[in-house]
Design a protein around this motif. Structure first.
Motif, mmCIF file in Angstrom:
data_model
loop_
_atom_site.group_PDB
_atom_site.id
_atom_site.type_symbol
_atom_site.label_atom_id
_atom_site.label_comp_id
_atom_site.label_asym_id
_atom_site.label_seq_id
_atom_site.Cartn_x
_atom_site.Cartn_y
_atom_site.Cartn_z
ATOM 1 N N PRO A 168 -10.744 32.983 98.565
ATOM 2 C CA PRO A 168 -9.839 31.980 99.155
ATOM 3 C C PRO A 168 -9.068 32.501 100.365
ATOM 4 C CG PRO A 168 -8.806 32.980 97.247
ATOM 5 C CD PRO A 168 -10.163 33.629 97.382
ATOM 6 N N SER A 169 -9.140 33.810 100.666
ATOM 7 C CA SER A 169 -8.166 34.388 101.613
ATOM 8 C C SER A 169 -8.121 33.742 102.994
ATOM 9 C CB SER A 169 -8.261 35.908 101.701
ATOM 10 O OG SER A 169 -9.555 36.332 101.725
ATOM 11 N N PRO A 170 -9.250 33.291 103.611
ATOM 12 C CA PRO A 170 -9.090 32.660 104.930
ATOM 13 C C PRO A 170 -8.226 31.400 104.899
ATOM 14 C CG PRO A 170 -11.398 33.194 104.504
ATOM 15 C CD PRO A 170 -10.664 33.392 103.217
ATOM 16 N N ALA A 171 -8.051 30.806 103.717
ATOM 17 C CA ALA A 171 -7.246 29.569 103.630
ATOM 18 C C ALA A 171 -5.866 29.821 103.018
ATOM 19 C CB ALA A 171 -7.998 28.520 102.808
ATOM 20 N N LEU A 172 -5.543 31.083 102.736
ATOM 21 C CA LEU A 172 -4.201 31.359 102.199
ATOM 22 C C LEU A 172 -3.197 31.279 103.347
ATOM 23 C CD1 LEU A 172 -4.888 34.291 99.704
ATOM 24 C CD2 LEU A 172 -4.573 31.860 99.200
ATOM 25 N N PRO A 173 -2.056 30.616 103.139
ATOM 26 C CA PRO A 173 -1.135 30.387 104.259
ATOM 27 C C PRO A 173 -0.211 31.574 104.514
ATOM 28 C CG PRO A 173 -0.243 29.411 102.277
ATOM 29 C CD PRO A 173 -1.578 29.996 101.886
ATOM 30 N N LEU A 174 0.267 31.636 105.745
ATOM 31 C CA LEU A 174 1.418 32.491 106.051
ATOM 32 C C LEU A 174 2.639 31.662 105.704
ATOM 33 C CD1 LEU A 174 0.572 33.876 109.588
ATOM 34 C CD2 LEU A 174 1.015 35.256 107.549
ATOM 35 N N GLU A 175 3.448 32.130 104.774
ATOM 36 C CA GLU A 175 4.604 31.339 104.311
ATOM 37 C C GLU A 175 5.864 31.802 105.042
ATOM 38 O OE1 GLU A 175 3.277 30.356 99.742
ATOM 39 O OE2 GLU A 175 4.067 32.353 100.138
ATOM 40 N N LEU A 176 6.212 31.064 106.102
ATOM 41 C CA LEU A 176 7.337 31.488 106.946
ATOM 42 C C LEU A 176 8.655 31.492 106.179
ATOM 43 C CD1 LEU A 176 6.712 29.587 110.313
ATOM 44 C CD2 LEU A 176 6.271 31.996 109.812
#
Ligand code: OAD
Length: 266
Positions: A125-133
């Protein structure tokens, strides 16, 4: 470029995305609205009935940590009952495709991550894991040491003594979110700006684009000569810079916009 609406705008937006090698997505509370998570500034938004200064600042937590935990536990309870909607899932499918896609979110609800894992199935799933600002409401961290863990289960907020404490140093635990007056994680922010810089398109979904520094992410793509495509039922402060503004709910617009796009560069 014109700001026409409807089918023509959708096709133009698909054209821009189809020819982009790299796309940055900035999402906000609106992307989770159709999952049942309240937004902040709408008619029923959280900041209509609650004051950020009373509930979402380090001072508020020092003053009355029980009250702050009670509010976060109410939000965590709501989120526990929410699932990703077709908008989250379309973004996850898009990010798991052939293009370089970086999802940058202001949301703390964990729904992009849940969609990424669901769509990837047994894959990565990693390419779709978000950066959570702004962090995550389904994680806790220690107010004193570096202890930090995912945490979804209910927390008792009945008395100050019930509040969760750190298993390492016994200090009070807090939600792992960024409060007003606190700095964002510099590494996360730097990665978000890098993604925006290398992208030919920034897709801005479900945010009023009023909170900095998140609202500057699309500006970086724009200043580098890239396009902004906005998905939002109502105009925002960013609309004047957007090449295309798709006026609709993201759960409907995103699958129509993203599904079946040609491979990058074709
Ligand atoms: P806002 O509540 O400010 O804005 C939500 C946006 O979503 C609005 O522009 C709505 O028009 C739009 N919207 C509503 N329903 C939608 C739907 N179904 N599809 C697409 N868009 C929809 O939320 P944010 O911009 O995310 O920060 O707020 C940014 C930050 O302000 C939050 O992360 C939070 C808040 O204070 C912190 O807590 C630090």
């Amino acid at each position: 470029m014109t700001k026409d609406n409807g089918a023509q705008a959708l096709e133009k937006a698909r054209g821009l995305l189809a020819s982009a090698d790299a796309v940055c997505v900035l999402s906000g509370a609106g992307v989770s609205a159709e999952s049942g998570v309240p937004t902040f500034r709408g008619e029923d938004g959280l900041w209509q009935s609650h004051s950020p200064g009373d509930l979402a600042t380090p001072q508020a937590f020092r003053r009355d940590s029980r009250l702050v935990w009670e509010w976060y536990e109410w939000r965590r309870g709501k989120i526990r009952g929410c699932r990703p909607n077709p908008g989250h899932e379309a973004l996850a499918r898009f990010a798991l495709g052939t293009r370089t896609v970086r999802i940058v979110t202001q949301n703390v609800d964990g729904l992009h991550e849940e969609a990424a894992r669901r769509v990837a199935g047994s894959g990565d799933p990693s390419p779709a894991l978000p950066l959570e600002l702004h962090g995550s409401i389904v994680r806790v961290r220690c107010t004193r040491c570096s202890y930090k863990v995912p945490h979804r289960n209910p927390i008792s907020t009945a008395t100050p003594e019930n509040l969760p404490s750190c298993p390492v140093c016994s200090a009070l635990l807090r939600p792992d979110v960024v409060w007003f007056g606190e700095s964002l994680d510099p590494a996360v922010l730097a990665e978000a700006f890098q993604a925006a810089q290398r992208s030919q398109v920034c897709l801005v979904v479900g945010t009023s684009a009023l909170v900095q520094p998140a609202a500057s992410v699309p500006l970086v793509t724009h200043e580098g000569g890239g396009y902004i495509i906005e998905v939002n039922p109502t105009p925002t402060s960013l609309s004047r810079l957007a090449s295309l503004s798709l006026r609709g709910a993201s759960g409907q617009v995103l699958p129509a916009l993203l599904d079946g796009l040609a491979t990058a560069g074709t």
